[in-house]
Design an enzyme around this catalytic site. Structure first.
Site, PDB file in Angstrom:
ATOM      1  N   GLU A 286       0.884  -1.165   0.000  1.00  0.00           N
ATOM      2  CA  GLU A 286       0.000   0.000   0.000  1.00  0.00           C
ATOM      3  C   GLU A 286       0.914   1.205   0.000  1.00  0.00           C
ATOM      4  O   GLU A 286       1.695   1.404   0.930  1.00  0.00           O
ATOM      5  CB  GLU A 286      -0.907  -0.042   1.227  1.00  0.00           C
ATOM      6  CG  GLU A 286      -2.056   0.958   1.148  1.00  0.00           C
ATOM      7  CD  GLU A 286      -1.648   2.340   1.612  1.00  0.00           C
ATOM      8  OE1 GLU A 286      -1.449   3.229   0.732  1.00  0.00           O
ATOM      9  OE2 GLU A 286      -1.513   2.537   2.811  1.00  0.00           O
ATOM     10  N   CYS A 320      -2.498   7.791   5.035  1.00  0.00           N
ATOM     11  CA  CYS A 320      -2.393   7.591   3.592  1.00  0.00           C
ATOM     12  C   CYS A 320      -3.717   7.875   2.909  1.00  0.00           C
ATOM     13  O   CYS A 320      -3.760   8.179   1.716  1.00  0.00           O
ATOM     14  CB  CYS A 320      -1.905   6.174   3.277  1.00  0.00           C
ATOM     15  SG  CYS A 320      -2.849   4.883   4.095  1.00  0.00           S
TER      16      CYS A 320
END
Length: 522
Positions: A286, A320
């Protein structure tokens, strides 16, 4: 308590939660300054070198001294994990899941003390910190339930249609071996515990490397797993570790797979490394986001302002999934910006362990210095800083990495719309229509999360067109943030992820296994 804590429900907790957190914070503050080793082969390993770790809230607050790993510790941890692999993978599913569900129970039992520790280590407010630890317990339970529901991914297939023979077929998913988990500083507990749980549930053993600034979370998680009865060597913690330790782990010939959360640049380098061998090895990466939101002229602006501010400034913009760019229809742009500026100015910034505080410091000196370097760029190229744009140094704030949440109105051509800042900075551009907004949203090479505020027809169009793995519609709890295991799978498209399968989704556990087709003629 009957209250179920998730990132969606965290805004109105019962009074008991605050009381228990305050008591835990007092206990944790009284216990600071201890020496912590690595966890290798079920033993605490003290190294030749220890580094002090200080809180971003107060540079004089010494959390503890943490062992520093080197390449020899990588070898030892991988060897321990490798030696434990055969015994762990051959345990019955019931036995393995019982241990991991016990780990979830222990995490939940310790949620307040560990939440207070995470708040001190990262600078999260109390609800964000408690949410992270509780989410980790929920990851363990979710993956145990999912593995059980899928019957261990062992599937009986039809027999071959042969006359005079019985030819049976099965599809069996098997673990890879030693799995490396590389953890970011912003979620050092949940983004360690989530992939660790998935790897262990599926029968892999684990070596974890945390971020240099947040080794304490990994140490606490290691203690939970040990106390749950996890066999020695099944989980190993290399502490915060350096980039050299990370490279040694990823390049180790006995590491079978890697889960990484962090920057696009490092994630891509890890994938290339894992392809550069006698066979390709799996990577679950990720790799960040430049997350966007579209606000149409039909939007509920009160709801939009709440969701936008929560996503942009929660955890000081260091998620994020944090919202960093908004595209708003020109008919409502002035009103939205006015409301956002007032909302941004009203946010309480300070010691995140104080219940009245919404935003704590940024987590690292590097982020603090990057904020100061970026602010002049925000005011260039047509940018107009409407709120924030400065560091906070009054009183006790001078002892930490405190910055003001910052709102900027800027034309869509501004270069900072393309750069992932990972700071509490929100940029807003005015657009003529939704097509112009969508073109800007999808122009990013990253595609993690996205949000929209509008009517049903606009929502349907948005969900059909947007290039993002996680989407939110008309959500006051967070325009682009707030995924929780069992409710919202979390994974990116394009440069934000490499598997096409989201965390805690129907498809995630299979990423930690490889399929074997078995045909047996009797």
């Amino acid at each position: 308590m009957s209250f179920s804590l998730t990132y969606s429900t965290m805004f109105n907790p019962p009074e008991e939660m605050h009381e228990r957190f305050d008591a835990a914070a007092t206990r944790v503050r009284a216990s600071l300054g201890k020496r912590h080793g690595l966890s290798i082969g079920g033993e605490e390993v003290m190294t030749a070198t220890f580094e002090p770790v200080f809180s971003p809230i107060d540079h004089a607050c010494r959390l503890g001294d943490f062992a520093v790993a080197d390449a020899t510790h990588v070898d030892a941890a991988v060897a321990a994990a490798r030696a434990a692999f055969d015994g762990w993978r051959h345990r019955t599913m019931a036995d393995r899941l019982a241990i991991l569900r016990r780990a979830a129970d222990i995490i939940e039992e310790r949620v307040y003390d560990m939440g207070a520790a995470v708040a001190l280590e990262v600078g999260k407010n109390r609800m964000e910190a408690l949410g992270e630890v509780q989410e980790t317990a929920d990851f363990f339970r979710h993956y145990c339930d999912d593995f059980e529901k899928n019957e261990g991914f062992d599937r009986r297939l039809p027999n071959d249609p042969l006359d005079g023979w019985t030819s049976t077929n099965r599809s069996v998913m098997k673990p890879h071996g030693v799995w490396a988990v590389i953890v970011p500083f912003n979620f050092p507990f949940a983004l360690a515990g989530g992939p660790i749980a998935a790897a262990l549930v599926t029968g892999n053993t684990v070596v974890m490397k945390g971020a240099p600034t947040t080794p304490w979370s990994g140490r606490m998680l290691a203690e939970c797993l040990k106390d749950a009865g996890l066999p020695a060597g099944v989980f190993n913690d290399l502490g915060g570790g350096s980039d050299e330790v990370g490279r040694a782990l990823v390049s180790h010939r006995h590491v079978a797979g890697v889960t990484f959360t962090g920057s696009h640049e490092v994630g891509m380098a890890i994938q290339r490394q894992m392809l550069n061998g006698p066979w390709p090895k799996p990577v679950i990466a990720e790799m960040g986001g430049k997350n966007a939101c579209y606000v149409s002229k039909h939007a509920d602006l009160e709801r939009a302002v709440l969701g936008i501010s929560r996503s942009a400034f929660g955890l000081s913009g260091q998620k994020c999934s944090a919202l960093s760019r908004v595209y708003v229809d020109e008919e409502v742009a002035a009103e939205l910006l006015d409301r956002l500026a007032k909302q941004t100015d009203s946010l309480a910034v300070g010691d995140p362990l104080d219940r009245a505080v919404y935003m704590g410091p940024v987590a690292t000196r590097e982020a603090y210095e990057r904020y100061q370097a970026v602010v002049p760029e925000l005011a260039a190229d047509g940018g107009n800083i409407l709120a924030g744009g400065h560091t906070l140094t009054d009183g006790a704030l001078a002892n930490g990495y405190f910055v003001a949440p910052t709102l900027v109105a800027a034309p869509k051509e501004h270069p900072l719309y393309a750069r992932e800042l990972f700071l509490p900075i929100l940029m807003v551009a005015t657009v003529k229509d939704r097509d112009e907004a969508m073109a800007e949203i999808n122009a990013s090479p990253l595609g993690l999360t996205a949000g929209v505020y509008g009517n049903q027809e606009e929502v349907d169009w948005f969900l059909d067109q947007v290039e993002a793995g996680v989407t939110y519609v008309n959500r006051p709890q967070g325009a682009t943030t707030g995924a929780w295991p069992g409710y919202q799978p979390f994974g990116g498209w394009k440069g934000s992820g490499c598997t096409g399968c989201a965390i805690a989704s129907f498809y995630y556990l299979a990423r930690y296994m490889r399929e074997q087709s078995q045909t047996v003629v009797e």
